[in-house]
Design an enzyme around this catalytic site. Structure first.
Site, PDB file in Angstrom:
ATOM      1  N   LYS A 205     -20.640 -34.255 -41.854  1.00 37.34           N
ATOM      2  CA  LYS A 205     -21.845 -34.625 -42.599  1.00 37.34           C
ATOM      3  C   LYS A 205     -21.747 -34.104 -44.033  1.00 37.34           C
ATOM      4  CE  LYS A 205     -26.820 -34.031 -42.686  1.00 37.34           C
ATOM      5  NZ  LYS A 205     -28.035 -33.567 -42.037  1.00 37.34           N
ATOM      6  N   GLU A 211     -13.420 -25.482 -41.263  1.00 36.77           N
ATOM      7  CA  GLU A 211     -12.523 -25.866 -40.155  1.00 36.77           C
ATOM      8  C   GLU A 211     -12.061 -27.311 -40.312  1.00 36.77           C
ATOM      9  OE1 GLU A 211     -15.496 -24.402 -39.836  1.00 36.77           O
ATOM     10  OE2 GLU A 211     -15.609 -23.093 -38.084  1.00 36.77           O
ATOM     11  N   GLY A 266     -26.906 -32.878 -37.598  1.00 38.82           N
ATOM     12  CA  GLY A 266     -25.552 -32.907 -37.031  1.00 38.82           C
ATOM     13  C   GLY A 266     -25.540 -33.107 -35.519  1.00 38.82           C
ATOM     14  N   ARG A 267     -26.362 -32.330 -34.807  1.00 42.81           N
ATOM     15  CA  ARG A 267     -26.311 -32.399 -33.334  1.00 42.81           C
ATOM     16  C   ARG A 267     -27.043 -33.610 -32.771  1.00 42.81           C
ATOM     17  NH1 ARG A 267     -28.650 -28.097 -35.544  1.00 42.81           N
ATOM     18  NH2 ARG A 267     -30.872 -27.668 -35.240  1.00 42.81           N
ATOM     19  N   GLU A 352     -28.632 -24.552 -30.612  1.00 43.41           N
ATOM     20  CA  GLU A 352     -28.680 -24.544 -32.073  1.00 43.41           C
ATOM     21  C   GLU A 352     -30.078 -24.973 -32.541  1.00 43.41           C
ATOM     22  OE1 GLU A 352     -24.989 -25.126 -34.771  1.00 43.41           O
ATOM     23  OE2 GLU A 352     -26.053 -27.019 -34.948  1.00 43.41           O
ATOM     24  N   HIS A 383     -17.910 -23.660  -6.139  1.00 41.99           N
ATOM     25  CA  HIS A 383     -16.848 -22.715  -5.762  1.00 41.99           C
ATOM     26  C   HIS A 383     -16.602 -21.686  -6.855  1.00 41.99           C
ATOM     27  CE1 HIS A 383     -15.873 -25.110  -2.192  1.00 41.99           C
ATOM     28  NE2 HIS A 383     -16.263 -26.126  -2.956  1.00 41.99           N
ATOM     29  N   LYS A 511     -20.274 -17.485 -41.316  1.00 39.55           N
ATOM     30  CA  LYS A 511     -19.476 -18.307 -42.244  1.00 39.55           C
ATOM     31  C   LYS A 511     -19.257 -17.550 -43.547  1.00 39.55           C
ATOM     32  CE  LYS A 511     -21.187 -22.935 -40.942  1.00 39.55           C
ATOM     33  NZ  LYS A 511     -21.895 -24.098 -41.455  1.00 39.55           N
TER      34      LYS A 511
HETATM   35  O1  F6P Z   1     -22.161 -24.992 -37.340  1.00 35.28           O
HETATM   36  C1  F6P Z   1     -23.203 -25.490 -38.076  1.00 35.28           C
HETATM   37  C2  F6P Z   1     -23.071 -26.936 -38.375  1.00 35.28           C
HETATM   38  O2  F6P Z   1     -23.763 -27.169 -39.541  1.00 35.28           O
HETATM   39  C3  F6P Z   1     -23.600 -27.822 -37.247  1.00 35.28           C
HETATM   40  O3  F6P Z   1     -24.962 -27.934 -37.228  1.00 35.28           O
HETATM   41  C4  F6P Z   1     -22.890 -29.088 -37.549  1.00 35.28           C
HETATM   42  O4  F6P Z   1     -22.976 -29.957 -36.484  1.00 35.28           O
HETATM   43  C5  F6P Z   1     -21.501 -28.564 -37.832  1.00 35.28           C
HETATM   44  O5  F6P Z   1     -21.732 -27.365 -38.548  1.00 35.28           O
HETATM   45  C6  F6P Z   1     -20.588 -29.479 -38.590  1.00 35.28           C
HETATM   46  O6  F6P Z   1     -21.074 -29.795 -39.854  1.00 35.28           O
HETATM   47  P1  F6P Z   1     -20.471 -30.967 -40.697  1.00 35.28           P
HETATM   48  O7  F6P Z   1     -20.689 -32.238 -39.963  1.00 35.28           O
HETATM   49  O8  F6P Z   1     -21.205 -30.931 -42.009  1.00 35.28           O
HETATM   50  O9  F6P Z   1     -19.002 -30.707 -40.901  1.00 35.28           O
END
Ligand code: F6P
Length: 545
Positions: A205, A211, A266-267, A352, A383, A511
């Site tokens: 987003k 990452e 995002g979620r 979250e 199990h 972060k």
């Molecule tokens: O970890 C926090 C967060 O902002 C989530 O809410 C989101 O889904 C994720 O990082 C990834 O964010 P982006 O889509 O901006 O890379």
């Protein structure tokens, strides 16, 4: 208003004191119609909530709590694009992404539907062109593999859906998901792939997530090192993002970008351009079927009285357990191999969103909010952790999910699976009392002293609450409905707890600290800027790496 200031809260506390000594066995024994009273049939769903620690009065009081929280107004505010995410000054309009009606949805006076339909058309065209081979690789080959690079909401939703709808896969595209910044994730994925037939989908987003950008750059280097030129990047990389500028800087031109908007959290984003890997994997028609299912659930949620409203009831039962019974975790157990990633997806969606400790006005809450969400598929879970659920000291409310028709109806498997499914909620509810254990042990010819010794170990207290969602069949449509139930449940709980379910400031501190530690890991100088433990760990790492 804080939940603890409502009249219903006080009434529910008193009601809890009355109900806490009552066993579910008694409630069933007293009421022959309990299943009919506390179950709902809707579309392809049967929602049985009769095995919960409730009476009709509990439900009336919980519905009263929802009314005092102005739930109806809050639902409308969300659907109508008000900026309910107050700490980020954003609207929350994922429901517009699956609005399948002709009705406009306004945000700041502008109808967002034409923009949504335009991106859906772009996704459809792109998916069809990849499938038909019209869009080809830089060496003129058809694409065989799609790698989605993203994390959190830009990974978990599409990954879970692709896994759940594997049976509906188009068939000629393999899908891979890379999320972890641990290089093992991308290395193990790329090792199997041919750069000439691999398409990368960079899903972010913000397009600033450390990452994701690290993995995207590694993928780009791998692609270029294989002999491709910079100009070929445009044929092998697309972006799903709200950030045009950062995509361009990465080397992805606007025409390879599938946009979405600030008001998609995002979620909650798998219904937006973030769903492109799903469409590539199962075909656009199936993706649309999923949207149709979600829209039906959105309509049910928006228009059905609380007493008959599946997400509202699930949310209220959750509040009942967290705040009055003080059960602080909630398990989700799908009896379907295809849903093996479902609980993992729900963890972000729920925790979250509602892992918050202050009200929307910033007041510290004097009651608990989001429980720990966890679980995995049955029968495997039986199990591993079911022992604790049956005989441990914690009570863990659980959702049991299964489909009546198997997508793989091999031999007796499905009836064996379903026997276990029905047996577990019965066992959780009924337990096994002393008389029953004694009868069983004496039938096995044990002496009285042996029976007395074993008795406490063999007892099952029961009275463990469960919900059952029994669905006709796993299809794109029913999966969409199921996901939407949980999205709305999370929203309702946030509304009752008076928290902002749509921000996530809690992920920021880690972060920030990681960014400040990163340069210190190349340092030859001893680190002294942190607490003693963190300094010690960093310095030890630097000395042994
Ligand atoms: O970890 C926090 C967060 O902002 C989530 O809410 C989101 O889904 C994720 O990082 C990834 O964010 P982006 O889509 O901006 O890379």
């Amino acid at each position: 208003m804080l939940m603890s200031k409502t009249e219903s809260y006080e009434k529910l506390k008193n009601h809890f004191n009355f109900l806490k000594g009552v066993h579910l066995r008694e409630l069933f024994a007293e009421d022959a119609d309990r299943f009919e009273r506390f179950s709902i049939r809707w579309e392809q769903f049967l929602f049985d909530y009769s095995k919960n620690l409730i009476t009709s009065e509990s439900l009336d009081l919980l519905v009263g709590l929802a009314r005092e929280a102005n739930l109806s107004q809050k639902i409308e505010a969300q659907f109508k694009g008000e900026k309910i995410n107050i700490t980020e000054n954003r609207a929350v309009l994922h429901t517009a992404l699956r609005n399948r009606s002709d009705e406009p949805v306004y945000f700041e006076g502008v109808d967002v539907m034409p923009g949504i339909r335009k991106v859906l058309e772009q996704m459809q065209l792109f998916t069809n062109n990849i499938h038909s081979g019209k869009l080809r690789s830089y060496t003129d080959k058809t694409f065989t593999d799609v790698v989605n690079i993203g994390i959190g909401g830009s990974d978990l939703g599409p990954k879970m859906v692709c896994s759940a709808l594997k049976k509906y896969a188009y068939g000629k595209i393999n899908i891979h998901f890379v999320s972890n910044v641990d290089a093992t994730d991308i290395e193990e994925t790329l090792r199997k792939l041919n750069p000439e037939t691999t398409l990368f989908v960079i899903a972010s987003k913000t397009f600033t997530t450390w990452e994701t950008l690290t993995n995207a750059n590694t993928a780009k280097s791998w692609f270029l090192n294989s002999g491709a030129s910079k100009a070929d990047i445009a044929k092998h990389f697309v972006a799903l993002s709200t950030n045009h500028k950062a995509c361009n800087e990465f080397g992805i031109p606007n025409e390879n970008m599938f946009e979405f908007w600030d008001w998609v959290g995002g979620r909650f984003s798998l219904w937006s351009a973030i769903g492109l890997p799903i469409a590539l994997y199962i075909g656009f028609d199936n993706f649309e079927e999923m949207l149709n299912g979600v829209y039906k659930m959105d309509t049910h949620f928006r228009n059905t009285p609380f007493e008959q409203n599946i997400p509202v009831l699930m949310a209220l039962l959750g509040v009942w357990y967290v705040n009055f019974w003080e059960f602080d975790s909630h398990a989700v157990i799908p009896y379907d191999q295809y849903l093996e990633r479902f609980s993992e997806f729900l963890q972000q969606l729920d925790m979250e969103s509602n892992g918050k400790r202050v009200s929307r006005d910033g007041v510290e809450l004097d009651y608990a909010t989001g429980p720990v969400i966890w679980g995995t598929i049955g029968t495997n879970s039986q199990h591993s952790f079911f022992q604790l659920m049956h005989q441990g000291t914690a009570t863990i409310p659980a959702d049991f999910i299964a489909f009546a028709q198997s997508l793989n109806p091999t031999a007796e498997h499905h009836n064996i699976l379903m026997s276990n499914f029905f047996a577990q909620t019965e066992a959780m509810m009924m337990g096994k009392n002393a008389d029953e254990v004694k009868l069983e042990l004496s039938a096995a010819n044990l002496s009285e002293s042996e029976i007395n010794k074993l008795l406490p170990h063999k007892l099952f207290p029961g009275n463990k609450p469960t919900n059952t969602l029994l669905i006709d069949k796993l299809t794109p449509e029913t999966l969409g409905m199921l996901i939407a139930i949980y999205e709305h449940k999370v929203f309702v709980q946030g509304a009752i707890w008076d928290v902002n379910s749509y921000d996530q400031w809690g992920v920021e501190l880690g972060k920030q600290l990681a960014k400040s530690i990163y340069p210190e890991l190349d340092n030859k100088v001893k680190t002294e800027s942190h607490d003693g433990s963190t300094n010690g760990l960093i310095n030890h790492y630097n000395s042994i790496r």
